[in-house]
Design a protein around this motif. Structure first.
Motif, PDB file in Angstrom:
ATOM      1  N   TRP A 161       0.806  -1.207   0.000  1.00  0.00           N
ATOM      2  CA  TRP A 161       0.000   0.000   0.000  1.00  0.00           C
ATOM      3  C   TRP A 161       0.841   1.260   0.000  1.00  0.00           C
ATOM      4  CZ3 TRP A 161      -5.267   0.572  -0.322  1.00  0.00           C
ATOM      5  CH2 TRP A 161      -5.976  -0.626  -0.390  1.00  0.00           C
ATOM      6  N   GLY A 162       2.157   1.125  -0.103  1.00  0.00           N
ATOM      7  CA  GLY A 162       2.996   2.300  -0.250  1.00  0.00           C
ATOM      8  C   GLY A 162       3.229   3.061   1.026  1.00  0.00           C
ATOM      9  N   VAL A 163       3.149   2.373   2.158  1.00  0.00           N
ATOM     10  CA  VAL A 163       3.459   3.038   3.425  1.00  0.00           C
ATOM     11  C   VAL A 163       4.972   3.221   3.500  1.00  0.00           C
ATOM     12  CG1 VAL A 163       3.329   2.826   5.911  1.00  0.00           C
ATOM     13  CG2 VAL A 163       1.480   2.002   4.519  1.00  0.00           C
ATOM     14  N   THR A 164       5.392   4.402   3.897  1.00  0.00           N
ATOM     15  CA  THR A 164       6.833   4.668   3.933  1.00  0.00           C
ATOM     16  C   THR A 164       7.206   5.327   5.254  1.00  0.00           C
ATOM     17  OG1 THR A 164       6.308   6.677   2.735  1.00  0.00           O
ATOM     18  CG2 THR A 164       7.272   4.872   1.469  1.00  0.00           C
ATOM     19  N   GLY A 165       8.491   5.575   5.360  1.00  0.00           N
ATOM     20  CA  GLY A 165       8.985   6.343   6.502  1.00  0.00           C
ATOM     21  C   GLY A 165       8.884   5.579   7.805  1.00  0.00           C
ATOM     22  N   PRO A 166       8.700   6.309   8.880  1.00  0.00           N
ATOM     23  CA  PRO A 166       8.649   5.658  10.198  1.00  0.00           C
ATOM     24  C   PRO A 166       7.571   4.592  10.280  1.00  0.00           C
ATOM     25  CG  PRO A 166       8.761   8.020  10.440  1.00  0.00           C
ATOM     26  CD  PRO A 166       8.575   7.760   8.990  1.00  0.00           C
ATOM     27  N   ASN A 167       6.476   4.787   9.536  1.00  0.00           N
ATOM     28  CA  ASN A 167       5.402   3.800   9.603  1.00  0.00           C
ATOM     29  C   ASN A 167       5.838   2.469   9.013  1.00  0.00           C
ATOM     30  OD1 ASN A 167       3.846   5.801  10.643  1.00  0.00           O
ATOM     31  ND2 ASN A 167       2.981   6.376   8.658  1.00  0.00           N
ATOM     32  N   LEU A 168       6.681   2.503   7.979  1.00  0.00           N
ATOM     33  CA  LEU A 168       7.180   1.255   7.396  1.00  0.00           C
ATOM     34  C   LEU A 168       8.291   0.680   8.269  1.00  0.00           C
ATOM     35  CD1 LEU A 168       7.041  -0.730   5.123  1.00  0.00           C
ATOM     36  CD2 LEU A 168       8.583   0.671   3.820  1.00  0.00           C
ATOM     37  N   ARG A 169       9.123   1.567   8.781  1.00  0.00           N
ATOM     38  CA  ARG A 169      10.193   1.076   9.659  1.00  0.00           C
ATOM     39  C   ARG A 169       9.615   0.413  10.897  1.00  0.00           C
ATOM     40  NH1 ARG A 169      12.779   5.812   7.894  1.00  0.00           N
ATOM     41  NH2 ARG A 169      12.282   7.024   9.738  1.00  0.00           N
TER      42      ARG A 169
ATOM     43  N   ASP B 206      14.180  -2.000   7.265  1.00  0.00           N
ATOM     44  CA  ASP B 206      15.131  -0.905   7.426  1.00  0.00           C
ATOM     45  C   ASP B 206      15.184  -0.096   6.136  1.00  0.00           C
ATOM     46  OD1 ASP B 206      17.092   0.792   8.029  1.00  0.00           O
ATOM     47  OD2 ASP B 206      18.608  -0.693   8.489  1.00  0.00           O
ATOM     48  N   VAL B 207      14.270   0.846   6.012  1.00  0.00           N
ATOM     49  CA  VAL B 207      14.341   1.730   4.852  1.00  0.00           C
ATOM     50  C   VAL B 207      14.419   3.161   5.343  1.00  0.00           C
ATOM     51  CG1 VAL B 207      13.327   0.506   2.928  1.00  0.00           C
ATOM     52  CG2 VAL B 207      11.867   1.419   4.697  1.00  0.00           C
ATOM     53  N   ASP B 208      15.554   3.767   5.100  1.00  0.00           N
ATOM     54  CA  ASP B 208      15.696   5.176   5.413  1.00  0.00           C
ATOM     55  C   ASP B 208      16.464   5.782   4.255  1.00  0.00           C
ATOM     56  OD1 ASP B 208      16.245   7.683   6.356  1.00  0.00           O
ATOM     57  OD2 ASP B 208      16.274   6.996   8.443  1.00  0.00           O
ATOM     58  N   LEU B 209      15.827   6.679   3.548  1.00  0.00           N
ATOM     59  CA  LEU B 209      16.468   7.218   2.348  1.00  0.00           C
ATOM     60  C   LEU B 209      17.742   7.965   2.681  1.00  0.00           C
ATOM     61  CD1 LEU B 209      13.429   8.383   0.287  1.00  0.00           C
ATOM     62  CD2 LEU B 209      14.850   6.402  -0.039  1.00  0.00           C
ATOM     63  N   ARG B 210      17.846   8.403   3.894  1.00  0.00           N
ATOM     64  CA  ARG B 210      19.085   9.073   4.277  1.00  0.00           C
ATOM     65  C   ARG B 210      20.243   8.086   4.264  1.00  0.00           C
ATOM     66  NH1 ARG B 210      17.017  11.599   9.781  1.00  0.00           N
ATOM     67  NH2 ARG B 210      15.960   9.602   9.808  1.00  0.00           N
TER      68      ARG B 210
ATOM     69  N   PRO C 149      19.216   4.546  11.455  1.00  0.00           N
ATOM     70  CA  PRO C 149      17.779   4.643  11.171  1.00  0.00           C
ATOM     71  C   PRO C 149      16.994   3.847  12.207  1.00  0.00           C
ATOM     72  CG  PRO C 149      19.000   3.965   9.238  1.00  0.00           C
ATOM     73  CD  PRO C 149      19.946   3.890  10.362  1.00  0.00           C
ATOM     74  N   GLN C 150      15.927   4.436  12.673  1.00  0.00           N
ATOM     75  CA  GLN C 150      15.183   3.789  13.760  1.00  0.00           C
ATOM     76  C   GLN C 150      14.215   2.763  13.203  1.00  0.00           C
ATOM     77  OE1 GLN C 150      15.719   3.886  16.934  1.00  0.00           O
ATOM     78  NE2 GLN C 150      17.473   5.158  16.416  1.00  0.00           N
ATOM     79  N   VAL C 151      14.504   1.522  13.448  1.00  0.00           N
ATOM     80  CA  VAL C 151      13.672   0.426  12.958  1.00  0.00           C
ATOM     81  C   VAL C 151      13.146  -0.337  14.158  1.00  0.00           C
ATOM     82  CG1 VAL C 151      13.593  -1.588  11.468  1.00  0.00           C
ATOM     83  CG2 VAL C 151      15.177   0.260  10.967  1.00  0.00           C
ATOM     84  N   TRP C 152      11.904  -0.790  14.047  1.00  0.00           N
ATOM     85  CA  TRP C 152      11.342  -1.591  15.132  1.00  0.00           C
ATOM     86  C   TRP C 152      11.982  -2.965  15.116  1.00  0.00           C
ATOM     87  CZ3 TRP C 152       8.958  -1.358  19.512  1.00  0.00           C
ATOM     88  CH2 TRP C 152       8.316  -2.472  20.019  1.00  0.00           C
ATOM     89  N   LYS C 153      12.658  -3.314  16.207  1.00  0.00           N
ATOM     90  CA  LYS C 153      13.409  -4.565  16.213  1.00  0.00           C
ATOM     91  C   LYS C 153      12.727  -5.627  17.055  1.00  0.00           C
ATOM     92  CE  LYS C 153      17.862  -2.317  15.585  1.00  0.00           C
ATOM     93  NZ  LYS C 153      17.495  -0.976  16.061  1.00  0.00           N
ATOM     94  N   GLY C 154      11.660  -5.259  17.732  1.00  0.00           N
ATOM     95  CA  GLY C 154      11.056  -6.205  18.669  1.00  0.00           C
ATOM     96  C   GLY C 154      10.367  -7.378  17.999  1.00  0.00           C
TER      97      GLY C 154
ATOM     98  N   MET D  23       7.270   4.215  18.826  1.00  0.00           N
ATOM     99  CA  MET D  23       8.664   4.074  19.240  1.00  0.00           C
ATOM    100  C   MET D  23       9.605   4.555  18.153  1.00  0.00           C
ATOM    101  SD  MET D  23       8.883   3.161  22.233  1.00  0.00           S
ATOM    102  CE  MET D  23      10.597   2.701  22.391  1.00  0.00           C
ATOM    103  N   CYS D  24       9.311   4.209  16.887  1.00  0.00           N
ATOM    104  CA  CYS D  24      10.200   4.627  15.804  1.00  0.00           C
ATOM    105  C   CYS D  24      10.284   6.143  15.747  1.00  0.00           C
ATOM    106  CB  CYS D  24       9.697   4.084  14.474  1.00  0.00           C
ATOM    107  SG  CYS D  24      10.011   2.348  14.308  1.00  0.00           S
ATOM    108  N   ARG D  25       9.135   6.809  15.808  1.00  0.00           N
ATOM    109  CA  ARG D  25       9.153   8.265  15.759  1.00  0.00           C
ATOM    110  C   ARG D  25       9.847   8.831  16.976  1.00  0.00           C
ATOM    111  NH1 ARG D  25       4.548   8.216  12.955  1.00  0.00           N
ATOM    112  NH2 ARG D  25       4.844   9.093  10.894  1.00  0.00           N
ATOM    113  N   PHE D  26       9.531   8.251  18.113  1.00  0.00           N
ATOM    114  CA  PHE D  26      10.071   8.805  19.356  1.00  0.00           C
ATOM    115  C   PHE D  26      11.585   8.694  19.365  1.00  0.00           C
ATOM    116  CE2 PHE D  26      11.049   8.855  23.843  1.00  0.00           C
ATOM    117  CZ  PHE D  26      10.257   9.899  24.270  1.00  0.00           C
ATOM    118  N   ASN D  27      12.112   7.539  18.912  1.00  0.00           N
ATOM    119  CA  ASN D  27      13.557   7.387  18.922  1.00  0.00           C
ATOM    120  C   ASN D  27      14.228   8.258  17.884  1.00  0.00           C
ATOM    121  OD1 ASN D  27      13.397   5.581  20.958  1.00  0.00           O
ATOM    122  ND2 ASN D  27      13.327   3.798  19.616  1.00  0.00           N
ATOM    123  N   GLU D  28      13.485   8.600  16.830  1.00  0.00           N
ATOM    124  CA  GLU D  28      14.068   9.485  15.829  1.00  0.00           C
ATOM    125  C   GLU D  28      14.372  10.858  16.410  1.00  0.00           C
ATOM    126  OE1 GLU D  28      11.989   9.958  12.205  1.00  0.00           O
ATOM    127  OE2 GLU D  28      12.528   7.961  11.508  1.00  0.00           O
ATOM    128  N   LEU D  29      13.643  11.242  17.437  1.00  0.00           N
ATOM    129  CA  LEU D  29      13.918  12.538  18.063  1.00  0.00           C
ATOM    130  C   LEU D  29      15.359  12.587  18.545  1.00  0.00           C
ATOM    131  CD1 LEU D  29      10.707  12.992  20.214  1.00  0.00           C
ATOM    132  CD2 LEU D  29      11.400  14.432  18.331  1.00  0.00           C
TER     133      LEU D  29
END
Lengths: 103, 105, 428, 362
Positions: D210-218, D223-227, D242-247, D258-264
């Motif tokens: 469905w084309g979800v990207t960014g923190p929502n996909l991570r 592990d997709v971070d264009l940076r 890059p903050q990826v959910w590892k759990g 968590m992904c967004r929060f850790n990106e801070l």
């Protein structure tokens, strides 16, 4: 003290109204409410007679009333559960339309 | 002039009671019937009070304040079908939510 | 121990007061209209004023007015003020600041702004009055498709049942309208009437949000009302009375001396009642619809829940009476578990003059009581502004799977200890 | 109980902007959902065709009003590729700093909105309190707090202000301490975990389809971070993770949170490194007025993958601009996340995917 006849007239009237509801109304929920009124008319008599009993009232009537109230509440819950099941299978709570005892 | 307050209270309560119970069995809307039933039950509690059984009065209110809402809920579920089914303004008539569902895996 | 301000009884106090006033009036009339004077018929009025039923009736009216004013005006404002000020501080801001000191500046705010003078400064106690005045001026809108009669009945039902609580809720031994033998049951019955009003309000507004809110209120009622009553049952095993004043008296005894500090026998200091206290605290928070349990009016998903369609002062009444219920709930917890108005024992000075010990009352009962109520309310506010809201299925889980077993455990323990207590040396 | 549709929007506390989420509920359970967007459509792609290249930056600033710089930067990057110019190193580093500052500000706005969604109003006030500081930094850098108009085609508008590195270091240090406070407010609250864990789950395959990207996909564990994947500017010289959910078993609201929060914190790290590495020199290259060709840029926006495709036909304005908004694609996948959850979870889920209506409706 209120004359006991007045109370009896009141409870008879309530009972009649409840009976009317049970007999005439088609909606199962209303019938359930009418049964509540019937029960309350009966409980009223218990309470009244217990307070008229010489010399200073007889608590037995009140205890019986308490029991009846608890049973009435339980009865309402069970009745509602039955009607909910009926509603889910038949899509209605009109008593006329529910003709099958088995589904 | 000696007013028999007890009798007056009894008469007022019984009028409310009989009126309420008549409304219960004749009400068109289910929720109205439940409301009148609540009134009837509370006034019956008042009569218990006149017969000097406060405990029964309070139990009546406690029990029926718990039981009547259930009736209410049932009435709501059965009677407010209209606003649940009616189409809100701006809604697509042929059924909203169809479009995103088409391509679902 | 200290004494109560209102003693022996609010009604007796009012009766003495009204008798005094009426006596003066009646005497004045009798003096102005001696026997044989042309205005002699006035003497009938003078005798009427001193009739006992008239005095009693007036005393009741005054007592009720005092109580309602005290609770619904002063305490309501105070509770709202406490909450708003406290959560503002929790959120790193000042909060409301309109007070009597800013009133003179209002007409001249343009001047104050130009001179860089503060227009709002102070404690902010009057902010809620200002909000109430604003709500009074707003239009009362009835939705077109609403069930008008029910829509208008619901606020009355909720408000009246809330005020009814204060008929039996004591602020001290004397500061109570009616000291009934079963006042605790009365308070709980009055508490449980409000969800009925909520349901009516939710149904009558003809709005999906209010409908869901009302149904959530009913579901929540099932979840918290039963553990609430069961916890009270556990308490009654110890108290042995349904009268709240008796329950408080029971707690005034001395439990144990901790060195020089006497510990009062509050109900919360015993094991089964502590469990009951925890259950009661959670259930009463649900009863007050504070934030972890304010799902009937969850403003994030249901806009304002069952309150959505109300506007103007009707909304103000429903919204403001939430705090009145919060006051009643906190007061109930304090009465049942925290010793009511009996202050901490160690505060009373008891200097011994010769052989006699003279207890010096420091702070009256009412103040102690309100202090406890406010502190408990602060706890509620603190909790409710630092946790998110639970979901409807979660509160049902909490209620049925946690609180009811816990309260049953409290009943069992209370029964066991109450039966064996004397045998075990008065263990609580 | 009959199923019925409930409108959550367009005027609703749940919607952070002007859009409508229709949910079909059966009692309290959601059986279907239909996002309804377009209330804020302003025809960006068409407006941009009649404006000069540089003037379009003003528009792209307003694509997402809480994340202006990242969007303007994506546009500038696409234009630069089309015009075939390179930004001087100093300009690139300043861009990295401004991008990460904007990312923190945007994420804090999201965090602030997520609190009241769950009934935690204190979170709003606390997160906005720290957002002020980062807005102050951005204001120091660009002169504006909201629509900064800061990235230019060929560089940035102005140089770093004096002592900017000291301010940055001070504020990031302060912010790291405040992050612990947020941690206590959100993570250590059992009710918060109850409301987010296992709610709004979407599988990795669904998310990709469905084309979800960014923190929502991570959050789904990919592990997709264009940076990192396609480093633009000077991101390859920066050490970050890059903050990826590892759990495992991710894709729920909590993983997204968590992904967004850790990106801070990760963005703080980038800022701290970048501020030390800024070289001296020019910060802006001369950009030609007219251009011909195609420019394509994709960047890691704070909400996902922002994409700009610019075509020039030799005129001083673009022939065609295509914008790909990450929220627009995520929004299409929200019915998947919503179905089967409770009605109160709508706010928990849609808060965690971070909706920005400005960029969604374009």
């Amino acid at each position: 003290m209120i004359p006991v006849e007045y109370e009896l007239i009141l409870s008879t009237a309530l009972f009649c109204i409840g009976l009317y509801g049970v007999m005439v109304r088609k909606n199962a929920i209303i019938v359930l409410m009418s049964i509540e009124i019937l029960l309350n008319a009966a409980i009223l008599n218990f309470v009244a007679f217990s307070s008229y009993a010489p010399p200073a009232g007889d608590p037995a009537g009140q205890v019986f009333a308490l029991l009846a109230i608890a049973i009435a509440a339980g009865e309402a819950a069970i009745g509602l559960a039955i009607f909910l099941a009926l509603y889910e299978t038949h899509g209605t709570t009109e008593l006329d339309k529910i003709r099958l005892l088995r589904w | 002039m000696a007013v028999d307050w007890q009798l007056a209270a009894f008469l007022i309560l019984s009028v409310l009671e009989i009126g309420g119970s008549i409304m219960v069995v004749t009400a068109k809307k289910l929720v109205h019937a439940v409301f009148w039933l609540a009134l009837t039950l509370v006034t019956i509690g008042g009569i218990y009070l006149l017969f000097l059984s406060e405990f029964l009065f309070l139990i009546q209110i406690l029990v029926y304040a718990g039981a009547v809402p259930v009736l209410f809920l049932f009435g709501i579920m059965l009677t407010r079908r209209k606003i649940m089914e009616e189409v809100t303004p701006g809604e697509v008539l042929e059924g909203p939510g169809e479009a995103p569902r088409e391509g679902l895996p | 121990m200290s004494g109560a301000l209102v003693s022996p009884d609010l009604f007796t106090l009012c009766k003495v007061l009204i008798t005094g006033i009426m006596k003066i009036q009646s005497d004045a009339i009798l003096a102005g209209a001696p026997v044989g004077s042309p205005v002699e018929p006035l003497r009938g009025l003078a005798y009427f004023l001193m009739e006992d039923w008239f005095l009693t009736f007036n005393a009741w009216m005054i007592a009720i007015t005092i109580m309602v004013t005290w609770a619904a005006a002063i305490q309501l404002l105070t509770m709202m003020w406490i909450e708003r000020k406290f959560y503002s501080r929790l959120q790193d801001r000042y909060g409301i600041m309109i007070s009597i000191w800013s009133l003179p500046f209002w007409p001249f705010s343009w001047w104050a702004k130009r001179r860089n003078k503060p227009t709002h400064r102070g404690l902010g106690y009057l902010q809620n009055v200002a909000d109430g005045v604003k709500l009074l001026q707003k239009e009362n809108i009835t939705p077109a498709n609403a069930d008008s009669a029910m829509f208008h009945t619901a606020p009355v039902l909720i408000a009246s049942s809330t005020v009814m609580i204060f008929a039996a809720l004591p602020f001290s031994e004397g500061f109570v309208i009616a000291n009934m033998p079963m006042s605790l049951l009365f308070i709980l019955a009055a508490f449980s009437l409000a969800p009925l009003g909520i349901l009516i309000a939710g149904w009558a507004s003809n709005n999906k949000y209010t409908l869901i809110g009302g149904m959530r209120a009913a579901a929540q009622l099932m979840a918290y009302e039963i553990p609430l009553l069961l916890a009270v049952v556990a308490l009654l095993m110890y108290a042995g009375s349904l009268n709240v004043i008796d329950i408080v008296h029971k707690q005034e005894a001395l439990l144990v001396m901790l060195g020089p500090i006497p510990i009062p026998a509050w109900n919360v200091f015993s094991i089964p009642q502590f469990i009951g206290f925890a259950v009661f605290l959670v259930a009463i928070m649900a009863e007050m619809e504070r934030i972890p349990f304010d799902i009937p009016e969850a403003e994030a998903e249901l806009v304002e829940g069952w309150l959505t369609e109300y506007s103007g002062m009707r909304f103000g009444l429903l919204f403001g009476f939430k705090w009145l219920r919060a006051l009643a709930g906190s007061a109930l917890v304090v009465i049942l578990y925290l010793g009511g108005w009996s202050g901490p024992v160690f505060v009373t000075l008891t200097p011994a003059v010769g052989a006699t010990v003279i207890p010096i009352p420091i702070i009256p009962h009412e103040v102690w009581f309100l202090l406890k109520v406010y502190l408990l309310f602060l706890l509620f506010v603190w909790v409710s502004w630092s946790v998110p809201r639970v979901r409807i299925d979660q509160i049902l889980n909490i209620g049925w799977k946690r609180l009811i077993p816990l309260s049953l455990l409290a009943i069992l323990l209370a029964a066991y200890l109450a039966a064996l207590g004397p045998a075990l040396g008065g263990i609580r | 109980m009959a199923e019925f549709w409930v409108n959550m929007g367009p005027q609703h506390p749940m919607t952070h902007g002007l859009w409508n989420m229709k949910v079909k509920i059966d009692g309290e359970t959601i059986t279907d959902a239909a996002p309804e967007i377009g209330y804020l459509h302003r025809g960006y792609e068409k407006i941009m065709e009649v404006r000069e290249f540089q003037k379009n930056v003003v528009l792209t600033d307003r694509l997402c009003y809480v994340s202006s710089i990242t969007w303007s930067h994506a546009y500038a990057l696409a234009c630069e590729k089309m015009m075939d110019i390179t930004v001087p190193p100093r300009g690139q580093w300043i861009r990295v700093i401004s991008l990460e500052l904007q990312r923190i500000a945007s994420h804090l706005m999201w965090l602030a909105a997520y609190g009241p969604d769950l009934g935690l109003l204190t979170g709003l006030l606390w997160a906005l309190r720290e957002r002020e500081l980062f807005l102050d930094l951005i204001q120091l850098l660009s002169g504006a707090r909201m629509n900064q108009n800061f990235p230019r085609i060929g560089g940035v508008r102005n140089d770093l202000p004096p002592d900017f590195d000291k301010y940055c270091a001070k504020i990031t240090k302060h912010f790291r301490e405040k992050l612990k406070e947020y941690h206590r407010l959100f993570h250590e609250s059992k009710i918060f975990l109850m409301r987010t864990q296992g709610v709004g789950r979407i599988s990795l395959a669904d998310a990709i389809n469905w084309g979800v990207t960014g923190p929502n996909l991570r959050a789904c564990g990919l592990d997709v971070d264009l940076r990192r994947l396609e480093p633009y500017e000077t991101y390859e010289e920066v050490d970050f993770e890059p903050q990826v959910w590892k759990g495992g078993d991710g894709g729920d609201s909590y993983a997204r949170f968590m992904c967004r929060f850790n990106e801070l914190e990760e963005s703080c790290r980038i800022i701290e490194q970048a501020i030390k590495k800024v070289p001296s020199g020019a910060y802006r290259a001369k950009a030609p007025r007219r251009a011909e060709g195609e420019g394509f840029a994709r960047t890691e926006d704070s909400r996902g993958e922002a994409l700009f495709y610019v075509i020039g036909d030799g005129d001083d304005r673009p022939y065609r601009v295509k914008i790909r908004s990450p929220v627009f694609c995520t929004m299409a996948a929200t019915p998947l996340m919503l179905r089967g959850n409770k009605m109160a979870d709508v706010v928990s889920i849609l808060g965690s995917v971070d909706v920005c209506v400005g960029e969604m409706d374009k």
